[in-house]
Write a protein that holds these residues in place. Structure first.
Motif, short mmCIF file in Angstrom:
data_model
loop_
_atom_site.label_atom_id
_atom_site.label_comp_id
_atom_site.label_asym_id
_atom_site.label_seq_id
_atom_site.Cartn_x
_atom_site.Cartn_y
_atom_site.Cartn_z
N LYS A 43 0.70 -1.26 0.03
CA LYS A 43 0.14 0.15 -0.05
C LYS A 43 0.68 1.35 -0.01
O LYS A 43 0.34 2.42 0.26
N PRO A 51 -4.72 -0.14 -3.63
CA PRO A 51 -4.81 0.29 -1.97
C PRO A 51 -3.65 1.25 -1.73
O PRO A 51 -2.59 1.30 -2.44
N GLU A 67 -6.40 3.61 5.75
CA GLU A 67 -6.19 2.69 4.57
C GLU A 67 -7.45 2.83 3.40
O GLU A 67 -8.66 3.03 4.30
N LYS A 69 -8.79 0.53 0.87
CA LYS A 69 -8.66 -0.96 0.42
C LYS A 69 -9.71 -1.32 -0.58
O LYS A 69 -10.74 -0.53 -0.86
N GLU A 72 -12.33 -5.53 1.32
CA GLU A 72 -11.62 -5.87 2.53
C GLU A 72 -12.15 -7.23 3.02
O GLU A 72 -11.41 -7.95 3.57
#
Length: 156
Positions: A43, A51, A67, A69, A72
């Motif tokens: 990331k 991400p 974050e 994402k 998930e």
């Protein structure tokens, strides 16, 4: 307080991995800090593609992270874009950093054209996300932990 991207400061990745391990990953059998670190490093490559990780610093000290994402929760593949991994170090809590990270993540997601942003949280965090206009969708489970799935945006 300054918010930036892990892509600009990849040297912070090991500290983030340790935070994540100590807060959540230690409960997952077989998971190591190195494994978490590898996921954090994935990331650290972009500011504009998910991400990615947002950082908040206070006086050049890493204070917290959040974050953006993809998918998930494996139990809900229909939910594409997520906010998660929101963590503020104990010495920096109570200063509004989690809220600042949530606001920045929402605005950045919007800039990327993302219309709905999902999250999963434990019961004690629901009120925080309600303040940021997330709506409760339903209960779920993730890594044997009961969670609440919430959404912000078009599907709210």
């Amino acid at each position: 307080m300054e918010i930036s991207f892990l892509a600009d400061m990849p040297n912070e990745s090991l500290k983030i991995a340790q935070w994540y391990f100590d807060e959540w990953a230690y409960t997952v059998p077989g998971v190591t800090v190195d494994m978490v670190h590898q996921k954090v490093l994935e990331k650290s490559k972009s500011r504009m593609e998910i991400p990615l990780i947002l950082l908040v610093h206070e006086d050049k000290e890493l204070a917290g992270v959040a974050e953006l994402k993809l998918r998930e929760n494996v139990n809900h593949p229909e939910y594409e874009h997520w906010i998660g991994g929101i963590y503020v170090s104990p010495s920096h809590r109570g200063k509004g950093y989690a809220s600042s990270l949530i606001s920045k993540a929402k605005s950045h997601a919007s800039e990327l054209g993302i219309k709905s942003l999902y999250l999963q949280c434990e019961d004690h965090n629901i009120d925080l996300y309600l303040k940021h206009d997330f709506k409760v969708l339903h209960n779920s489970e993730h890594n044997s932990v009961k969670t609440t799935i919430m959404v912000h945006g078009t599907n709210a």
